[in-house]
Write a protein that holds these residues in place. Structure first.
Motif, PDB file in Angstrom:
ATOM      1  N   PRO A 164       0.876  -1.325  -0.025  1.00 48.29           N
ATOM      2  CA  PRO A 164       0.011   0.019  -0.083  1.00 48.29           C
ATOM      3  C   PRO A 164       0.692   1.254  -0.044  1.00 48.29           C
ATOM      4  O   PRO A 164       0.215   2.332   0.121  1.00 48.29           O
ATOM      5  CB  PRO A 164      -0.700  -0.126   1.345  1.00 48.29           C
ATOM      6  CG  PRO A 164       0.122  -0.741   2.109  1.00 48.29           C
ATOM      7  CD  PRO A 164       1.006  -1.892   1.276  1.00 48.29           C
ATOM      8  N   GLY A 165       2.185   1.055   0.054  1.00 48.99           N
ATOM      9  CA  GLY A 165       2.871   2.354   0.135  1.00 48.99           C
ATOM     10  C   GLY A 165       3.192   2.868   1.417  1.00 48.99           C
ATOM     11  O   GLY A 165       3.608   4.311   1.297  1.00 48.99           O
ATOM     12  N   THR A 166       3.247   2.346   2.244  1.00 43.39           N
ATOM     13  CA  THR A 166       3.203   2.623   3.736  1.00 43.39           C
ATOM     14  C   THR A 166       4.700   2.594   4.022  1.00 43.39           C
ATOM     15  O   THR A 166       5.051   1.487   4.302  1.00 43.39           O
ATOM     16  CB  THR A 166       2.347   2.246   4.715  1.00 43.39           C
ATOM     17  OG1 THR A 166       1.121   2.442   4.297  1.00 43.39           O
ATOM     18  CG2 THR A 166       2.741   2.651   5.985  1.00 43.39           C
ATOM     19  N   TYR A 167       5.481   3.701   3.989  1.00 42.70           N
ATOM     20  CA  TYR A 167       7.019   3.515   4.411  1.00 42.70           C
ATOM     21  C   TYR A 167       7.435   4.720   5.379  1.00 42.70           C
ATOM     22  O   TYR A 167       6.769   5.693   5.589  1.00 42.70           O
ATOM     23  CB  TYR A 167       7.875   3.928   3.092  1.00 42.70           C
ATOM     24  CG  TYR A 167       7.747   2.828   2.061  1.00 42.70           C
ATOM     25  CD1 TYR A 167       8.082   1.622   2.296  1.00 42.70           C
ATOM     26  CD2 TYR A 167       7.017   3.102   0.869  1.00 42.70           C
ATOM     27  CE1 TYR A 167       7.869   0.462   0.964  1.00 42.70           C
ATOM     28  CE2 TYR A 167       6.959   2.215  -0.244  1.00 42.70           C
ATOM     29  CZ  TYR A 167       7.206   0.977  -0.093  1.00 42.70           C
ATOM     30  OH  TYR A 167       7.198   0.248  -1.208  1.00 42.70           O
ATOM     31  N   ASP A 168       8.671   4.219   5.933  1.00 45.42           N
ATOM     32  CA  ASP A 168       9.134   5.457   6.983  1.00 45.42           C
ATOM     33  C   ASP A 168       9.969   6.384   6.186  1.00 45.42           C
ATOM     34  O   ASP A 168      10.087   7.588   6.333  1.00 45.42           O
ATOM     35  CB  ASP A 168      10.054   4.654   7.667  1.00 45.42           C
ATOM     36  CG  ASP A 168       9.388   3.862   8.622  1.00 45.42           C
ATOM     37  OD1 ASP A 168       8.587   4.131   9.306  1.00 45.42           O
ATOM     38  OD2 ASP A 168       9.699   2.251   8.774  1.00 45.42           O
ATOM     39  N   LEU A 169      10.480   5.794   4.974  1.00 45.84           N
ATOM     40  CA  LEU A 169      11.411   6.874   4.138  1.00 45.84           C
ATOM     41  C   LEU A 169      11.200   6.227   2.731  1.00 45.84           C
ATOM     42  O   LEU A 169      11.080   4.988   2.237  1.00 45.84           O
ATOM     43  CB  LEU A 169      12.833   6.807   4.441  1.00 45.84           C
ATOM     44  CG  LEU A 169      13.892   7.364   3.872  1.00 45.84           C
ATOM     45  CD1 LEU A 169      13.782   8.885   3.963  1.00 45.84           C
ATOM     46  CD2 LEU A 169      14.999   7.007   4.284  1.00 45.84           C
ATOM     47  N   GLU A 170      11.272   7.173   1.747  1.00 48.79           N
ATOM     48  CA  GLU A 170      11.160   6.789   0.054  1.00 48.79           C
ATOM     49  C   GLU A 170      12.519   7.255  -0.494  1.00 48.79           C
ATOM     50  O   GLU A 170      12.878   8.534  -0.141  1.00 48.79           O
ATOM     51  CB  GLU A 170       9.897   7.063  -0.603  1.00 48.79           C
ATOM     52  CG  GLU A 170       8.862   6.379  -0.018  1.00 48.79           C
ATOM     53  CD  GLU A 170       7.505   6.687  -0.560  1.00 48.79           C
ATOM     54  OE1 GLU A 170       7.517   6.737  -1.989  1.00 48.79           O
ATOM     55  OE2 GLU A 170       6.367   6.818  -0.055  1.00 48.79           O
ATOM     56  N   VAL A 171      13.106   6.691  -1.446  1.00 48.18           N
ATOM     57  CA  VAL A 171      14.310   7.290  -2.221  1.00 48.18           C
ATOM     58  C   VAL A 171      14.066   6.851  -3.582  1.00 48.18           C
ATOM     59  O   VAL A 171      13.425   5.963  -3.864  1.00 48.18           O
ATOM     60  CB  VAL A 171      15.620   6.691  -1.639  1.00 48.18           C
ATOM     61  CG1 VAL A 171      15.898   7.090  -0.179  1.00 48.18           C
ATOM     62  CG2 VAL A 171      15.638   5.337  -1.621  1.00 48.18           C
ATOM     63  N   ASP A 172      14.484   7.792  -4.572  1.00 43.35           N
ATOM     64  CA  ASP A 172      14.412   7.632  -5.701  1.00 43.35           C
ATOM     65  C   ASP A 172      15.768   7.605  -6.718  1.00 43.35           C
ATOM     66  O   ASP A 172      16.585   8.344  -6.358  1.00 43.35           O
ATOM     67  CB  ASP A 172      13.631   8.663  -6.559  1.00 43.35           C
ATOM     68  CG  ASP A 172      13.339   8.569  -8.165  1.00 43.35           C
ATOM     69  OD1 ASP A 172      14.029   8.009  -8.619  1.00 43.35           O
ATOM     70  OD2 ASP A 172      12.173   9.310  -8.469  1.00 43.35           O
ATOM     71  N   THR A 173      16.038   6.267  -7.066  1.00 43.78           N
ATOM     72  CA  THR A 173      17.278   5.801  -7.440  1.00 43.78           C
ATOM     73  C   THR A 173      17.688   6.565  -8.988  1.00 43.78           C
ATOM     74  O   THR A 173      18.851   6.366  -9.359  1.00 43.78           O
ATOM     75  CB  THR A 173      17.853   4.309  -7.429  1.00 43.78           C
ATOM     76  OG1 THR A 173      16.658   3.800  -8.340  1.00 43.78           O
ATOM     77  CG2 THR A 173      17.419   3.978  -5.941  1.00 43.78           C
ATOM     78  N   SER A 174      16.567   6.914  -9.546  1.00 42.36           N
ATOM     79  CA  SER A 174      16.928   7.646 -10.746  1.00 42.36           C
ATOM     80  C   SER A 174      17.579   9.070 -10.510  1.00 42.36           C
ATOM     81  O   SER A 174      17.890   9.775 -11.507  1.00 42.36           O
ATOM     82  CB  SER A 174      15.664   7.844 -11.705  1.00 42.36           C
ATOM     83  OG  SER A 174      14.916   8.737 -11.061  1.00 42.36           O
ATOM     84  N   LEU A 175      17.436   9.645  -9.157  1.00 45.14           N
ATOM     85  CA  LEU A 175      17.679  10.789  -8.710  1.00 45.14           C
ATOM     86  C   LEU A 175      19.063  10.967  -7.927  1.00 45.14           C
ATOM     87  O   LEU A 175      19.614  11.909  -7.849  1.00 45.14           O
ATOM     88  CB  LEU A 175      16.461  11.596  -8.225  1.00 45.14           C
ATOM     89  CG  LEU A 175      15.385  11.917  -8.994  1.00 45.14           C
ATOM     90  CD1 LEU A 175      14.419  12.513  -8.303  1.00 45.14           C
ATOM     91  CD2 LEU A 175      15.763  12.771 -10.229  1.00 45.14           C
ATOM     92  N   LEU A 176      18.935   9.705  -7.186  1.00 46.12           N
ATOM     93  CA  LEU A 176      20.166   9.702  -6.086  1.00 46.12           C
ATOM     94  C   LEU A 176      21.022   8.536  -6.501  1.00 46.12           C
ATOM     95  O   LEU A 176      20.521   7.464  -6.722  1.00 46.12           O
ATOM     96  CB  LEU A 176      19.477   9.591  -4.819  1.00 46.12           C
ATOM     97  CG  LEU A 176      18.453  10.698  -4.163  1.00 46.12           C
ATOM     98  CD1 LEU A 176      17.786  10.391  -2.815  1.00 46.12           C
ATOM     99  CD2 LEU A 176      19.282  11.789  -4.133  1.00 46.12           C
ATOM    100  N   SER A 177      22.240   8.693  -6.160  1.00 45.61           N
ATOM    101  CA  SER A 177      23.035   7.440  -6.050  1.00 45.61           C
ATOM    102  C   SER A 177      22.928   6.551  -5.004  1.00 45.61           C
ATOM    103  O   SER A 177      22.163   6.894  -3.821  1.00 45.61           O
ATOM    104  CB  SER A 177      24.654   7.990  -6.179  1.00 45.61           C
ATOM    105  OG  SER A 177      24.917   8.607  -4.990  1.00 45.61           O
ATOM    106  N   PRO A 178      23.604   5.362  -4.949  1.00 47.11           N
ATOM    107  CA  PRO A 178      23.284   4.331  -3.852  1.00 47.11           C
ATOM    108  C   PRO A 178      23.964   4.936  -2.683  1.00 47.11           C
ATOM    109  O   PRO A 178      23.381   4.662  -1.311  1.00 47.11           O
ATOM    110  CB  PRO A 178      23.974   3.325  -4.351  1.00 47.11           C
ATOM    111  CG  PRO A 178      24.170   3.209  -5.972  1.00 47.11           C
ATOM    112  CD  PRO A 178      24.004   4.778  -6.251  1.00 47.11           C
ATOM    113  N   GLN A 179      25.201   5.673  -2.690  1.00 46.44           N
ATOM    114  CA  GLN A 179      25.792   6.370  -1.352  1.00 46.44           C
ATOM    115  C   GLN A 179      24.640   7.541  -1.163  1.00 46.44           C
ATOM    116  O   GLN A 179      24.545   7.662   0.084  1.00 46.44           O
ATOM    117  CB  GLN A 179      26.805   7.020  -2.025  1.00 46.44           C
ATOM    118  CG  GLN A 179      28.044   6.046  -2.409  1.00 46.44           C
ATOM    119  CD  GLN A 179      28.028   5.532  -3.583  1.00 46.44           C
ATOM    120  OE1 GLN A 179      27.043   5.930  -4.353  1.00 46.44           O
ATOM    121  NE2 GLN A 179      28.637   4.172  -3.747  1.00 46.44           N
ATOM    122  N   ASP A 180      24.077   8.203  -1.861  1.00 51.12           N
ATOM    123  CA  ASP A 180      23.035   9.215  -1.580  1.00 51.12           C
ATOM    124  C   ASP A 180      21.702   8.912  -0.658  1.00 51.12           C
ATOM    125  O   ASP A 180      21.362   9.211   0.080  1.00 51.12           O
ATOM    126  CB  ASP A 180      22.667  10.203  -2.620  1.00 51.12           C
ATOM    127  CG  ASP A 180      23.803  11.073  -3.182  1.00 51.12           C
ATOM    128  OD1 ASP A 180      24.649  11.625  -2.515  1.00 51.12           O
ATOM    129  OD2 ASP A 180      23.801  11.414  -4.421  1.00 51.12           O
TER     130      ASP A 180
END
Length: 209
Positions: A164-180
């Motif tokens: 259902p998209g219930t998260y503590d945090l979301e990241v977008d790997t098209s915008l951020l590197s794995p390190q970011d």
């Protein structure tokens, strides 16, 4: 003190494994990777892909095993945490099988009382297709064509994995590197403790009830 658990949830080729590697390499303490790739190696070949089973109900003969696989995986995650080991888990949770299973709610219940950060790893489907084409050129189901620019298995993953998209945090790997991405996760962990989204997910119905 229980070890920290980080669950990275997203579609295949969204970048979860790369983030997990950065966490293992750069975060303090011992971080055990108990994700889908690791689990597949201990799954009998005749029952693979196991917890990596795609949405769509194409292997109903495996679906009864999937719940047991996830239960065993999350029991192991909980055991590692209780032994003060940190755990990072890269998975692609979904209930897009031919019958509703309620697996995510089951998993959330198994981690009750443990520190869990549930991270949604998002990536646009166009980028997913580019990564798949580059890494799996001989796999027919990932090959785009004018009449089928996004093959059904890939589209279903994208549609089902973030429900259902219930998260503590979301990241977008098209915008951020794995390190970011790992940096954002670390920053979230160093903040004031908050109830995990997993506590909410534990209230989801099982088997569509």
């Amino acid at each position: 003190m229980a070890g920290q658990i980080i669950i990275l949830n997203g579609a295949p080729r969204s970048g979860k494994s790369s983030i997990a590697r950065v966490i293992q390499e750069s975060f303090d303490g011992a971080w055990m990777n108990l994700g889908v790739d690791s689990y597949e190696q201990i799954t009998p070949p005749r029952l693979r892909p196991g917890i990596g089973l795609r949405p769509g109900g194409e292997r109903p003969d495996l679906e009864d095993f999937v719940r047991h696989f996830y239960a065993a995986l999350y029991e192991s995650i909980a055991a590692h945490s209780r032994l003060e080991l940190n755990v990072v888990v890269d998975v692609g949770h979904h209930d897009g099988y031919s019958k509703p299973l309620g697996i995510l709610a089951d998993c959330a219940r198994q981690l009750a009382g443990l520190p869990v950060l549930f991270v949604g790893v998002r990536c646009p489907i166009e980028v997913i297709m580019e990564r798949r084409a580059a890494s799996e050129p001989d796999r027919a189901y990932v090959t785009a064509s004018p009449g089928d620019p996004v093959p059904s298995p890939v589209r279903l993953w994208q549609e089902e994995v973030h429900k259902p998209g219930t998260y503590d945090l979301e990241v977008d790997t098209s915008l951020l590197s794995p390190q970011d991405c790992a940096g954002a996760i670390e920053q979230r962990l160093t903040g004031a403790p908050q109830p995990s989204a997993f506590q909410t997910l534990a209230q989801l119905p099982i088997d569509g009830q």
